[in-house]
Design an enzyme around this catalytic site. Structure first.
Site, PDB file in Angstrom:
ATOM      1  CG  ASP A   1     -13.732  -7.012   1.718  1.00 48.83           C
ATOM      2  OD1 ASP A   1     -13.476  -6.300   2.705  1.00 48.83           O
ATOM      3  OD2 ASP A   1     -14.205  -6.576   0.651  1.00 48.83           O
TER       4      ASP A   1
ATOM      5  CG  ASP B   1      -1.953 -20.622  -1.144  1.00 43.75           C
ATOM      6  OD1 ASP B   1      -1.515 -20.701   0.023  1.00 43.75           O
ATOM      7  OD2 ASP B   1      -1.399 -21.177  -2.116  1.00 43.75           O
TER       8      ASP B   1
ATOM      9  CE  LYS C   1       1.972 -18.104  -2.394  1.00 36.51           C
ATOM     10  NZ  LYS C   1       1.126 -19.324  -2.486  1.00 36.51           N
TER      11      LYS C   1
ATOM     12  CE1 TYR D   1      -3.406  -2.778   0.745  1.00 39.95           C
ATOM     13  CE2 TYR D   1      -4.617  -0.729   1.017  1.00 39.95           C
ATOM     14  CZ  TYR D   1      -4.608  -2.094   0.822  1.00 39.95           C
ATOM     15  OH  TYR D   1      -5.790  -2.759   0.697  1.00 39.95           O
TER      16      TYR D   1
ATOM     17  CG  ASP E   1      -8.035  -4.883   1.433  1.00 43.64           C
ATOM     18  OD1 ASP E   1      -8.975  -4.358   2.051  1.00 43.64           O
ATOM     19  OD2 ASP E   1      -7.966  -4.919   0.195  1.00 43.64           O
TER      20      ASP E   1
HETATM   21  C1  IPM Z   1     -10.421  -1.256   3.681  1.00 45.08           C
HETATM   22  C2  IPM Z   1     -10.617  -0.664   2.309  1.00 45.08           C
HETATM   23  C3  IPM Z   1      -9.422   0.232   1.967  1.00 45.08           C
HETATM   24  C4  IPM Z   1      -8.192  -0.653   2.010  1.00 45.08           C
HETATM   25  C5  IPM Z   1      -9.537   0.978   0.635  1.00 45.08           C
HETATM   26  C6  IPM Z   1     -10.800   1.800   0.565  1.00 45.08           C
HETATM   27  C7  IPM Z   1      -8.325   1.832   0.382  1.00 45.08           C
HETATM   28  O1  IPM Z   1     -10.805  -1.662   1.367  1.00 45.08           O
HETATM   29  O2  IPM Z   1     -10.376  -0.488   4.656  1.00 45.08           O
HETATM   30  O3  IPM Z   1     -10.322  -2.475   3.789  1.00 45.08           O
HETATM   31  O4  IPM Z   1      -7.869  -1.307   1.000  1.00 45.08           O
HETATM   32  O5  IPM Z   1      -7.534  -0.685   3.031  1.00 45.08           O
HETATM   33 MN    MN Z   2     -10.843  -3.664   2.210  1.00 44.48          MN
END
Ligand code: IPM
Ligand code: MN
Length: 353
Positions: free
Chosen positions: A247, A219, A187, A139, A243
């Protein structure tokens, strides 16, 4: 107790869920004899529109004057082709305040067992905490650029030893306070950064003999997270893996809309935000789920202000509202009563003690 909170609503559904957070903050202040004041500031796309920058000086200054930061969401199609990106605002604020420790709890609500696309037998009793490194890795690594007239590209994955040690240490402490089980995700079969990460996990583990630590390749971890989520308790990983896995983990709970997060620095100064995005498709329709935002308020009370009882009060209210069959549109539950953002917020407030 007197605390000031900087509210950064951002874009899309951000302002709607921030309005929900504000109502809950007011309700808690009235009940608990704590003086919580707030002020609102721009970030992301709305800041690009109003100030020409995704994180204006005025917002940084206001946050510096505050005891904690609450953030809605940033981004949207309106700024997709702009050279200034709303997401830069979020990355810049994380970096500015050195918010390297991102805590993302993922716990199943009993009432939402049927909301998960995963089998009930798989998600029952899931309760894990992702500790994501938030200010390093791909990042932020330099160089990050197009080359050769656009025919090649480079992004850089960089970490210092100290950046790895501090997040890994946070994860061990988190594991100590929970079930003393830590999975480090990397990884290491491919990346040098992961091999260094693994070494440092081993080193830091010497200070925490009570914690049972395992290494898992990312993975394999991604697969196990949705085939056997109860095999995890605390997960620690670098920025990009965290990240993606967070999700993915949200699938366990049935909706990204119910998950909060805390991003802390070494002084426990923190930024709190739901993990979902700005959901431009439903922005302005009063349909957004405010629970991730409201639970972020609870995390703020707990981690930044040490207010454990009021935080528990909010968490219990959310739990009971869901148990009584109230949901927002994102949660597909048979026979449930579907509420709007404002109705759900009022309902949760009415369940506070
Ligand atoms: C999160 C989001 C952010 C990230 C984006 C919006 C930059 O997806 O907070 O997980 O990737 O960190
Ligand atoms: Mn995210």
């Amino acid at each position: 107790m007197k605390k000031h909170i900087a509210l950064l609503p951002g874009d899309g559904i951000g302002p709607e869920i921030m309005a929900a957070a504000k109502k809950v903050i007011t309700a808690i202040s009235e009940r608990e004899q704590i003086q919580l004041t707030t002020s609102e500031h721009d970030i992301g796309g709305s800041a690009i529109d109003n100030h020409g920058a995704p994180l204006p000086e005025s917002t940084i200054n206001a946050c510096e004057q505050s005891d904690a930061i609450l953030l809605g969401a940033v981004g949207g199609p309106k700024w997709a082709d702009s050279t200034l990106r709303p997401e830069q605002g979020l990355l810049q604020i994380r970096k500015h305040f050195n918010l390297y420790a991102n805590l993302r709890p993922v716990a199943i609500f009993d009432a939402l067992l049927h909301a998960s696309p995963l089998k009930e037998s798989i998600v029952t009793n899931s309760d894990l905490m992702i500790v994501r490194e938030l200010t390093g890795g791909l990042y932020f690594g330099q160089p990050s650029e197009r080359r050769d007239g656009g025919n090649s590209v480079v992004d850089s994955l960089t970490y210092t030893r100290q950046e790895m040690v501090r997040i890994i240490d946070t994860a061990f402490k988190t594991a100590l306070a929970r079930s003393k089980k830590l999975t480090s995700v990397d990884k290491a079969n491919v990346l040098e950064s992961s091999r260094m990460w693994r070494e440092i996990v081993e080193e830091v583990s010497q200070n925490y003999p009570e914690v049972d630590v395992h290494h898992e390749l990312v993975d394999a971890a991604a697969m196990k997270l949705i085939t056997n989520p109860t095999s995890f308790d605390v997960i620690v990983t670098e920025n990009l893996f965290g990240d993606i896995l967070s999700d993915e983990a949200s699938v366990i709970t049935g909706s990204l809309g119910v998950l909060p997060s805390a991003s802390l620095n070494e002084n426990d100064f923190g930024l709190y935000e739901p993990i979902h995005g700005s959901a431009p498709d439903i922005a302005g329709t009063n349909k957004a789920n405010p629970i991730g935002m409201i639970l972020s308020v609870a995390m703020m009370l707990k981690y930044s202000f040490g207010l454990h009882e009021p935080a528990k009060n909010i968490e219990d209210a959310v739990d009971r509202v869901l148990n009584d069959g109230y949901v927002t549109t994102d949660l597909k539950i048979e026979d449930a009563t579907v509420l709007s953002t404002t109705e759900m917020t009022e309902k949760i407030i009415s369940y506070l003690k």
